[in-house]
Design a protein around this motif. Structure first.
Motif, PDB file in Angstrom:
ATOM      1  N   ASP A  80       0.922  -1.232   0.273  1.00 53.03           N
ATOM      2  CA  ASP A  80       0.276  -0.183   0.147  1.00 53.03           C
ATOM      3  C   ASP A  80       0.876   1.047  -0.405  1.00 53.03           C
ATOM      4  OD1 ASP A  80      -2.079   1.614   0.925  1.00 53.03           O
ATOM      5  OD2 ASP A  80      -3.240   0.238   1.383  1.00 53.03           O
ATOM      6  N   ASP A  81       0.271   2.253  -0.708  1.00 53.68           N
ATOM      7  CA  ASP A  81       1.352   3.508  -1.081  1.00 53.68           C
ATOM      8  C   ASP A  81       0.944   4.086   0.662  1.00 53.68           C
ATOM      9  OD1 ASP A  81      -1.307   3.536  -1.828  1.00 53.68           O
ATOM     10  OD2 ASP A  81      -0.587   5.831  -3.541  1.00 53.68           O
ATOM     11  N   GLU A  82      -0.128   3.729   0.435  1.00 47.86           N
ATOM     12  CA  GLU A  82      -0.229   5.032   2.591  1.00 47.86           C
ATOM     13  C   GLU A  82       0.562   4.165   3.642  1.00 47.86           C
ATOM     14  OE1 GLU A  82      -4.424   6.783   3.393  1.00 47.86           O
ATOM     15  OE2 GLU A  82      -4.768   5.287   1.216  1.00 47.86           O
ATOM     16  N   ASP A  83       1.323   5.264   3.922  1.00 41.45           N
ATOM     17  CA  ASP A  83       2.407   4.655   5.178  1.00 41.45           C
ATOM     18  C   ASP A  83       1.461   4.066   6.297  1.00 41.45           C
ATOM     19  OD1 ASP A  83       4.992   4.278   6.558  1.00 41.45           O
ATOM     20  OD2 ASP A  83       4.521   5.174   7.829  1.00 41.45           O
ATOM     21  N   ARG A  84       0.841   4.868   6.514  1.00 45.30           N
ATOM     22  CA  ARG A  84      -0.435   4.833   7.797  1.00 45.30           C
ATOM     23  C   ARG A  84      -1.377   4.121   7.757  1.00 45.30           C
ATOM     24  NH1 ARG A  84      -5.576   5.740   8.738  1.00 45.30           N
ATOM     25  NH2 ARG A  84      -6.211   6.597   6.053  1.00 45.30           N
ATOM     26  N   GLU A  86       5.698  -0.314  -0.384  1.00 46.27           N
ATOM     27  CA  GLU A  86       5.181   0.969  -0.304  1.00 46.27           C
ATOM     28  C   GLU A  86       4.247   0.381  -1.794  1.00 46.27           C
ATOM     29  OE1 GLU A  86       9.008   3.978  -1.479  1.00 46.27           O
ATOM     30  OE2 GLU A  86       8.003   3.931   0.925  1.00 46.27           O
TER      31      GLU A  86
END
Length: 238
Positions: free
Chosen positions: A11-15, A35
């Motif tokens: 997923d490209d969202e770290d959160r 990422e």
């Protein structure tokens, strides 16, 4: 700990990656992160994961492309992470081999439950019985399903199926001529205790037929659509 499931989160969202990882590690799963699609594909092909959580919309190589390329080499179960407005893309996901999907925003506990359900199905499907005197095998004129070896032969030629395609075929073949509606199949094959998209069943049936048809048209014909109801496995009288 060596036998604990290994999960890849792409997923490209770290959160989101951190949140999902935290909940999965509470279950003592090993978790790797990627990422973007390129990194995720590289890890997926270089390692043997038990489940891959794959975001649909990412810059560069998106989830559909990654899943398609994974399926060319591996049958690792894939759960696609999608946004609410991406329904058409979810259907495309099933076409390229996604086993399940979760809609964002999601509860991390739902992710854990979905992963656990997929792990249960995969482990039961790949179980090998070493007792040769009690083979778990279904034999028909044009089709052989060896559940101990997790193999399908159509007219003597092995057919490569994903875990979910195999489970669907085996479930239908265990009850010849019995009609199952889509809701029943979602519950029994996908183990959904919550609502699932009925087209999940349709797309998997389509892919299963296509794979069988490449080897044996007669074997493919055994999966019959009962219009307005669902599907059944029909045994030819020959």
């Amino acid at each position: 700990m060596e036998n604990n499931p290994r999960i890849l989160v792409v997923d490209d969202e770290d959160r989101i990656r951190r949140l999902v990882r935290m909940y999965l590690e509470r279950e003592e799963y090993f978790v790797d992160e990627a990422e973007d699609g390129e990194q995720g594909l590289k890890l997926a092909l270089e390692n043997n994961y038990d489940v891959i959580l794959l975001d649909l919309m990412m810059p560069g190589k998106d989830g559909l492309e990654v899943c398609k390329e994974i399926r060319e080499q591996k049958a690792t179960p894939v759960i696609m992470l999608t946004a609410k407005g991406e329904e058409a893309n979810r259907i495309q996901g099933f076409e390229v081999g996604t086993d399940d999907y979760i809609v964002k925003p999601f509860s991390p506990r739902e992710v854990v439950l979905r992963v656990k359900a997929l792990l249960r199905r995969s482990s039961s499907a790949t179980f090998v019985n070493t007792n040769n005197s009690s083979k778990d095998m279904l034999e028909f004129t044009h089709l052989l399903i060896d559940n101990d070896a997790h193999r399908v032969l159509a007219d003597g030629t092995e057919v490569g199926l994903t875990p979910k395609e195999y489970e669907l075929l085996y479930f239908l073949a265990k009850a010849p001529d019995k009609v199952f509606d889509r809701e029943q199949l979602l519950k029994e094959v996908w183990k959904y205790e919550f609502f699932g998209d009925l087209r999940t069943v349709d797309t998997h049936v389509k892919r299963l037929r296509e794979k069988l048809n490449k080897v044996s048209k007669e074997a493919a014909k055994m999966i019959v659509t009962v219009w307005g109801v669902g599907y059944k496995f029909e045994v030819a009288n020959d």
